[in-house]
Design an enzyme around this catalytic site. Structure first.
Site, mmCIF file in Angstrom:
data_model
loop_
_atom_site.group_PDB
_atom_site.id
_atom_site.type_symbol
_atom_site.label_atom_id
_atom_site.label_comp_id
_atom_site.label_asym_id
_atom_site.label_seq_id
_atom_site.Cartn_x
_atom_site.Cartn_y
_atom_site.Cartn_z
ATOM 1 N N THR A 20 0.783 -1.293 0.105
ATOM 2 C CA THR A 20 0.070 0.048 0.041
ATOM 3 C C THR A 20 0.764 1.239 0.053
ATOM 4 O O THR A 20 0.644 2.247 -0.748
ATOM 5 C CB THR A 20 -0.905 -0.041 1.179
ATOM 6 O OG1 THR A 20 -1.871 -1.098 0.970
ATOM 7 C CG2 THR A 20 -1.631 1.234 1.308
ATOM 8 N N ALA A 64 5.914 -8.091 0.470
ATOM 9 C CA ALA A 64 6.391 -9.355 0.863
ATOM 10 C C ALA A 64 5.422 -10.400 1.254
ATOM 11 O O ALA A 64 5.556 -11.396 1.010
ATOM 12 C CB ALA A 64 7.597 -9.047 1.991
ATOM 13 N N THR A 72 14.809 4.342 9.328
ATOM 14 C CA THR A 72 15.627 3.500 9.610
ATOM 15 C C THR A 72 14.945 2.276 8.941
ATOM 16 O O THR A 72 14.192 1.776 9.124
ATOM 17 C CB THR A 72 16.184 3.183 10.836
ATOM 18 O OG1 THR A 72 16.569 4.479 11.514
ATOM 19 C CG2 THR A 72 16.939 2.067 11.138
ATOM 20 N N CYS A 80 -9.526 -6.120 3.011
ATOM 21 C CA CYS A 80 -9.785 -4.915 3.346
ATOM 22 C C CYS A 80 -11.291 -4.626 3.530
ATOM 23 O O CYS A 80 -11.861 -3.860 4.208
ATOM 24 C CB CYS A 80 -9.089 -3.887 2.695
ATOM 25 S SG CYS A 80 -7.494 -4.061 2.433
#
Lengths: 381, 165
Positions: A70, A198, A235, A323
């Protein structure tokens, strides 16, 4: 449990977990730190980037890591629109996109962009001529998904890429449902931007990637440090990124044989269901589809009732995108394909995966025949 | 009802379980998508499903849009000012089927006035609650009963010939 909802998410492959663990346990340094302990993590991120690039068929510096599919979609749409503001504010997308694209387009529209939605035919495929007619001098971006998450129907991306290029329009492709599922390299589609996630390919949740063809104008959404070439501050999720690369490599290595195996199971399930359940139909059957997905209408029964009844028998499936579960509105994808609203409400998605076995198909067939029969006995239609 | 992904000993990976319901869901705070045991019981074994034959039907109601969304049909027979028999058929989600089923249990044997006073909240309470986003499903049952009761009154007003539907 028989899990037939792989388009929602997939189990983490144990090999992926193994690849990730060192970066959670020992090598937890910050990839931006200059000392060796930090650079150990940096090396893992860049090695992962190269592996992803190899699977996609692109250069390593064309791969950006994000927090999800997304987010990759958001970065592609909003990032290109910002970078190209001077040129125009018109976007063409399809009526059947995932909410990650559709709701982002709605937000862009509220910000003053102009969006056109290409309809699809009964087969669930966008019409090239219609797309061509919508592209104008101020069109900046065309965004069309590779395969629809609800029906599995594939869109003519290669043709769309040629069309977009000839008109100087950038093409974004949401490939969340095809990455690792189809043989071939995603960069070869000819798109300028490609999103993937992933956890749809046996990797971890919370990490995605965006392929950005070299030279594509893009502004960041998240600002801060110089991470991801200044295009996505924060990070790096080192273990997640390593997991994404491992999962994608495994999926791509198995894609050819799995595509054949899953298509055979899917086709058999469809054939047997159509024979056993009167009135049952496959939505999108006329078009090419990803091999793992089937979307079936069982007129007279509500899709969610089928999902819950199957759940009580240990089978997981879905009414559409995860969703929209709990949403009383029927699927925007099926309605766009011209299905009658009641048939759309009567539809269920089964999506197979690597751990789906032959015998699962017979179990699911038997359960579905029984469940639909029972619900039809209660049905007022 | 224990499920929850079980652990397979060799990989430590979360693997398939055999039981039908995730037990940890019952402890989830706030609105969840899933249904409680009683709702699932009324969904899988709905009470009073079916139709009454025209000769035994004193009131009939059908509610829901004719072309889309959930639909409910409900039949009642009336004896001595009470609902003697009640039957329903429903096209809808588990919440719609379960609330219709529970409604028929609440209405059965009630006087017509009592039946009219049954509310959505009564049905939901009798079921021990339904997911917040599914509350709209419960509207159909009470509306269907009201339609059948109005039909009964209309038939009585016109000294009803028993032409049903």
């Amino acid at each position: 449990m028989i899990y037939l909802d792989h388009n929602a998410t997939t189990p983490l492959d144990p090999r992926v977990l193994e690849a990730m663990l060192p970066y959670l346990r020992e090598a937890w340094g910050n990839p931006s730190s200059p000392y060796r302990f930090g650079q150990q993590a940096r090396a893992a991120v860049e090695r992962a980037r190269s592996r992803v690039a190899e699977c996609l068929g692109c250069r390593a510096d064309e791969v950006l890591f994000t927090g999800s599919g997304t987010e990759a979609d958001n970065l592609a749409l909003r990032g290109v629109l910002r970078a190209r503001r001077a040129r125009g504010r018109h976007v063409v997308t399809s009526a059947i996109e995932h909410p990650a694209v559709l709701r982002t387009c709605a937000a862009l529209e509220a910000d003053g962009c102009r969006i056109d939605y290409v309809p699809v035919g009964r087969d669930g495929v966008v019409d090239l001529a219609t797309v061509e007619g919508m592209l104008g001098p101020d069109t900046v971006l065309l965004s069309v998904m590779h395969a629809n998450n609800e029906t599995g129907v594939l869109q003519p991306i290669t043709e769309l890429a040629a069309l977009a290029r000839s008109r100087g329009v950038l093409l974004h492709v949401d490939a969340v449902q095809t990455a690792g599922k189809l043989p071939g390299r995603l960069a070869d589609l000819g798109a300028d931007l490609v999103s993937l996630s992933a956890h749809k390919l046996h990797g971890p949740k919370g990490v995605g990637a965006l392929y950005v063809r070299k030279g594509t104008p893009l502004d960041p959404l998240i600002t801060g440090g110089e991470h991801e070439r200044g295009l996505r501050a924060g990070t790096e999720n080192v273990a997640g990124i390593v997991g994404l690369a491992e999962a994608l490599a495994l999926a791509c290595a198995a894609a050819e044989s799995e595509a054949i195996r899953q298509a055979e199971l899917r086709d058999r399930l469809e054939r047997d269901l159509l024979a056993a359940i009167p009135g049952a139909r496959v939505n999108g059957a006329a078009a090419p589809r990803v091999p793992n997905t089937t979307n079936l209408a069982f007129p007279g029964v509500d899709g969610e009732s089928v999902v819950v009844a199957l759940d009580l028998r240990g089978i997981c499936c879905s009414t559409g995108s995860a969703c929209s579960t709990g949403d009383p509105e029927p699927s925007h994808v099926l309605l766009a394909m011209g299905l009658d609203p009641r048939d759309a409400q009567s539809s269920v998605r089964l999506s197979l995966g690597r751990e789906t076995r032959d015998e699962d198909i017979a179990t699911v067939l038997h359960a579905l025949v029984e469940v639909v029969g029972q619900l039809r006995a209660v049905s007022s239609l | 009802m224990a499920m929850g992904p079980q652990r397979t000993p060799d990989t430590g990976q979360q693997g398939p379980g055999d039981d039908p319901l995730p037990e940890q869901m019952e402890d989830l705070p706030g609105p969840v998508l899933y249904y409680n045991e009683l709702v699932l019981d009324h969904f899988t074994r709905p009470r009073n499903v079916g139709e009454l034959p025209p000769a035994e039907t004193d009131g009939f109601g059908v509610v829901g849009d004719p072309t889309c969304g959930d639909q409910l049909k409900l039949w009642i027979s009336v004896r001595g000012g009470r609902i003697a028999r009640i039957r329903f058929k429903s096209f809808g989600c588990p919440g719609a089927i379960a609330t219709s089923s529970m409604l028929t249990e609440l209405a059965q044997g009630r006087s017509l006035d009592e039946a009219r006073r049954i509310t959505d909240d009564d049905v939901i309470e009798a079921l021990g609650g339904i997911p917040e986003r599914k509350r709209h499903c419960s509207l159909l049952g009470v509306r269907g009963l009201h339609a059948a009761l109005s039909d009964w009154e209309a038939r009585r007003a016109s000294e009803g010939t028993r032409t049903d539907r």
